[in-house]
Design an enzyme around this catalytic site. Sequence first.
Site, PDB file in Angstrom:
ATOM      1  N   CYS A   1       0.771  -1.156  -0.070  1.00  0.00           N
ATOM      2  CA  CYS A   1      -0.178   0.036  -0.022  1.00  0.00           C
ATOM      3  C   CYS A   1       0.999   1.150  -0.097  1.00  0.00           C
ATOM      4  O   CYS A   1       1.581   1.532  -0.917  1.00  0.00           O
ATOM      5  CB  CYS A   1      -0.955  -0.007   1.047  1.00  0.00           C
ATOM      6  SG  CYS A   1      -2.617   1.104   0.937  1.00  0.00           S
TER       7      CYS A   1
ATOM      8  N   ARG B   1      -1.869   7.245  -6.402  1.00  0.00           N
ATOM      9  CA  ARG B   1      -2.274   7.336  -4.903  1.00  0.00           C
ATOM     10  C   ARG B   1      -3.736   7.470  -4.732  1.00  0.00           C
ATOM     11  O   ARG B   1      -4.393   8.021  -5.762  1.00  0.00           O
ATOM     12  CB  ARG B   1      -1.829   8.389  -4.211  1.00  0.00           C
ATOM     13  CG  ARG B   1      -0.353   8.294  -3.945  1.00  0.00           C
ATOM     14  CD  ARG B   1       0.098   9.587  -3.059  1.00  0.00           C
ATOM     15  NE  ARG B   1      -0.073   9.545  -1.797  1.00  0.00           N
ATOM     16  CZ  ARG B   1      -0.785  10.706  -1.241  1.00  0.00           C
ATOM     17  NH1 ARG B   1      -1.182  11.636  -1.713  1.00  0.00           N
ATOM     18  NH2 ARG B   1      -1.070  10.365   0.208  1.00  0.00           N
TER      19      ARG B   1
ATOM     20  N   ILE C   1      -7.137  -0.394   1.537  1.00  0.00           N
ATOM     21  CA  ILE C   1      -7.821   0.823   2.396  1.00  0.00           C
ATOM     22  C   ILE C   1      -7.050   2.069   1.742  1.00  0.00           C
ATOM     23  O   ILE C   1      -5.759   2.143   1.647  1.00  0.00           O
ATOM     24  CB  ILE C   1      -7.012   0.529   3.906  1.00  0.00           C
ATOM     25  CG1 ILE C   1      -7.522  -0.688   4.419  1.00  0.00           C
ATOM     26  CG2 ILE C   1      -7.370   1.967   4.523  1.00  0.00           C
ATOM     27  CD1 ILE C   1      -6.754  -0.890   5.905  1.00  0.00           C
TER      28      ILE C   1
ATOM     29  N   HIS D   1      -3.339  -4.854   1.718  1.00  0.00           N
ATOM     30  CA  HIS D   1      -2.638  -5.123   3.048  1.00  0.00           C
ATOM     31  C   HIS D   1      -2.662  -6.494   3.406  1.00  0.00           C
ATOM     32  O   HIS D   1      -3.559  -6.934   3.934  1.00  0.00           O
ATOM     33  CB  HIS D   1      -3.427  -4.243   4.107  1.00  0.00           C
ATOM     34  CG  HIS D   1      -3.117  -2.793   4.267  1.00  0.00           C
ATOM     35  ND1 HIS D   1      -2.280  -2.311   5.139  1.00  0.00           N
ATOM     36  CD2 HIS D   1      -3.617  -1.631   3.603  1.00  0.00           C
ATOM     37  CE1 HIS D   1      -2.292  -1.047   4.974  1.00  0.00           C
ATOM     38  NE2 HIS D   1      -3.147  -0.699   3.852  1.00  0.00           N
TER      39      HIS D   1
ATOM     40  N   GLU E   1      -0.845  -8.059   5.514  1.00  0.00           N
ATOM     41  CA  GLU E   1      -0.670  -8.385   6.959  1.00  0.00           C
ATOM     42  C   GLU E   1      -1.919  -8.367   7.914  1.00  0.00           C
ATOM     43  O   GLU E   1      -2.105  -8.628   8.938  1.00  0.00           O
ATOM     44  CB  GLU E   1       0.381  -7.402   7.315  1.00  0.00           C
ATOM     45  CG  GLU E   1      -0.032  -5.926   7.637  1.00  0.00           C
ATOM     46  CD  GLU E   1      -0.514  -5.206   6.566  1.00  0.00           C
ATOM     47  OE1 GLU E   1      -0.495  -5.587   5.284  1.00  0.00           O
ATOM     48  OE2 GLU E   1      -0.879  -3.977   6.508  1.00  0.00           O
TER      49      GLU E   1
END
Length: 201
Positions: free
Chosen positions: A82, A115, A143, A179, A181
């Site tokens: 990200c 972005r 996100i 993400h 993780e």
Amino acid sequence: MNAVPHLGVLALQGAFREHRQRLEALGVRVTEVRRPADLAGLQGLILPGGESTTIARLMTDFGLWQPVRDFHAAGGALWGTCAGAILLAREVLGGPPQFGGHQASLALMDLSVRRNAFGRQVDSFRVPLAVRGWAAPFPAVFIRAPVIERVGEGVDVLARHQGQIVLARQGRLLASAFHPELTPDPRLHALFLEMSLTVSA
Ligand code: GLN
């Protein structure tokens, strides 16, 4: 090479603790990187998600830009998730208006990244993502995610969401717009571990 793999997670801002936990679950020794000296002896480094403008400012404050480039040049693997993917990219589109749209980056990976391409925080979402060569989809959490709008010749596209590139690899560089993780699926951390241990300069 050490018997126990040793990787780092850039720990200036963002979701670095979750990366640490995922790596430790794979038997990796993990160092939280805040200063150039923390890079010593690492085989790979994760640049976590968070806020790329904030992480970039702290990288300047801590004098980390060139040491991270040198770490990669010396054979270290890098994975940006990200905001971290934004920091790896050669070209960043949609940088903060207060900086005239310019966003500092390591410019190591031949990508153009835009972005906030999927909308604002409320637009965060989770999808089963088909990854090239994998039997089962990966549960990907996005996100305020960037998208990879362009990849250079040496870059392998590993996954797309709605036609847009969200996972790519170039040698010992890995970029994910989402993400990994934040879900218990260890496969991408395992892939990065393998990259860190097997890919040489
Ligand atoms: N939108 C953030 C940025 O531009 C990235 C968001 C994230 O890392 N979850 O840095």
